[in-house]
Design a protein around this motif. Structure first.
Motif, PDB file in Angstrom:
ATOM      1  N   PRO A   1       9.138   2.679  -2.456  1.00  0.00           N
ATOM      2  CA  PRO A   1       8.611   3.762  -1.618  1.00  0.00           C
ATOM      3  C   PRO A   1       9.663   4.488  -0.786  1.00  0.00           C
ATOM      4  O   PRO A   1       9.398   5.581  -0.275  1.00  0.00           O
TER       5      PRO A   1
ATOM      6  N   LEU B   1       0.813  -1.219   0.000  1.00  0.00           N
ATOM      7  CA  LEU B   1       0.000   0.000   0.000  1.00  0.00           C
ATOM      8  C   LEU B   1       0.846   1.269   0.000  1.00  0.00           C
ATOM      9  O   LEU B   1       0.387   2.316  -0.463  1.00  0.00           O
ATOM     10  N   SER B   2       2.077   1.192   0.503  1.00  0.00           N
ATOM     11  CA  SER B   2       2.913   2.392   0.589  1.00  0.00           C
ATOM     12  C   SER B   2       3.232   2.975  -0.776  1.00  0.00           C
ATOM     13  O   SER B   2       3.501   4.174  -0.902  1.00  0.00           O
TER      14      SER B   2
ATOM     15  N   ARG C   1       1.176   3.497  -3.092  1.00  0.00           N
ATOM     16  CA  ARG C   1       0.054   4.349  -3.491  1.00  0.00           C
ATOM     17  C   ARG C   1       0.045   5.706  -2.796  1.00  0.00           C
ATOM     18  O   ARG C   1      -0.820   6.531  -3.061  1.00  0.00           O
ATOM     19  N   GLN C   2       0.995   5.942  -1.911  1.00  0.00           N
ATOM     20  CA  GLN C   2       1.040   7.210  -1.199  1.00  0.00           C
ATOM     21  C   GLN C   2       1.738   8.310  -1.995  1.00  0.00           C
ATOM     22  O   GLN C   2       1.749   9.473  -1.584  1.00  0.00           O
ATOM     23  N   SER C   3       2.323   7.940  -3.109  1.00  0.00           N
ATOM     24  CA  SER C   3       3.021   8.907  -3.958  1.00  0.00           C
ATOM     25  C   SER C   3       2.691   8.634  -5.419  1.00  0.00           C
ATOM     26  O   SER C   3       2.785   7.488  -5.869  1.00  0.00           O
TER      27      SER C   3
ATOM     28  N   HIS D   1       5.772   7.307  -7.354  1.00  0.00           N
ATOM     29  CA  HIS D   1       6.051   5.903  -7.046  1.00  0.00           C
ATOM     30  C   HIS D   1       5.042   4.988  -7.728  1.00  0.00           C
ATOM     31  O   HIS D   1       5.389   3.915  -8.234  1.00  0.00           O
ATOM     32  N   LEU D   2       3.794   5.421  -7.753  1.00  0.00           N
ATOM     33  CA  LEU D   2       2.748   4.630  -8.396  1.00  0.00           C
ATOM     34  C   LEU D   2       2.995   4.529  -9.903  1.00  0.00           C
ATOM     35  O   LEU D   2       2.847   3.455 -10.500  1.00  0.00           O
TER      36      LEU D   2
END
Length: 225
Positions: free
Chosen positions: A125, A81-82, A84-86, A89-90
């Protein structure tokens, strides 16, 4: 029908009919496989997550009449999931998944490449600048598939240090074939580090020159032709 079991990373997920998805999975021992997953709903968040790109899970499935396997059950091992925080990165993580989809085949075991993808996804990430990590992944993927041969001396004259690549082969500035990708001496040194380094510490978390990154992406695209 006989049930099979194994872990894999979701590369792609396609909505199919109502409450159904077709997912492409990269596995260490069966290469890429496609599963059809039914009875999806917003109430079953576990199943939704399990069929989402980047998710690493253990699957139980059976072979149907076509190359499409039937999903029976699954357990999430790491949803990653980390990533998806950027947005960056995604995006670059998605490019790594697409690179696997573009080069690997169903039923072709690739345990080393699976572990390579998994390690890069986990590391992604932690990088503020994902471009160096992505570029290194492309080069290692080309090397894994036998499409990149960085040698100490020119492949033609056998005596001068190389500075260009043609179809993955290394040539010096005096033996440059047509349609070659030419690098500066600094870029060539970085190319060697990105390709052969076994530690992420050697892949700096710093902005990558856009021209150098473009050359690596062009090398990868040319290998697909």
């Amino acid at each position: 029908m006989k049930e099979e079991k194994g872990e894999g990373i979701i590369l792609h997920s396609l909505e199919y009919k109502e409450q159904e998805r077709i997912i492409s999975i990269f596995t260490p021992h069966s290469g890429m496989i496609s599963l059809i997953v039914k009875q999806l709903s917003k109430k079953n968040l576990t199943l939704v997550t399990l069929t989402t790109p980047f998710c690493r899970s253990e699957f139980i499935y059976s072979k149907g009449k076509s190359d499409l396997y039937r999903f029976i059950d699954g357990t999430i091992l790491d949803p990653h999931l980390s990533i998806r925080q950027s947005l960056s990165h995604l995006v670059y993580g998605g490019k790594m998944l697409q690179a696997i989809r573009s080069t690997q085949f169903p039923g072709k075991p690739a345990p080393f490449l699976y572990q390579l993808l998994l390690s890069y996804i986990k590391k992604l990430p932690t990088y503020r600048e994902p471009e160096p990590l992505y570029s290194s992944f492309l080069l290692k993927l080309l090397k894994h598939d036998g499409l990149l041969h960085l040698t100490e001396f020119c492949n033609r004259c056998k005596k001068n240090p190389p500075l260009c690549l043609v179809h993955g082969e290394s040539f010096c500035s005096n033996c440059i074939p047509s349609s070659s990708t030419i690098f500066t001496s600094e870029e060539w040194d970085q190319l060697i580090i990105f390709t052969h380094s076994r530690k992420f510490d050697h892949i700096a978390d710093t902005p990558l020159e856009s021209s150098f990154q473009k050359k690596i992406e062009n090398l990868f695209q040319m290998s697909l032709k």
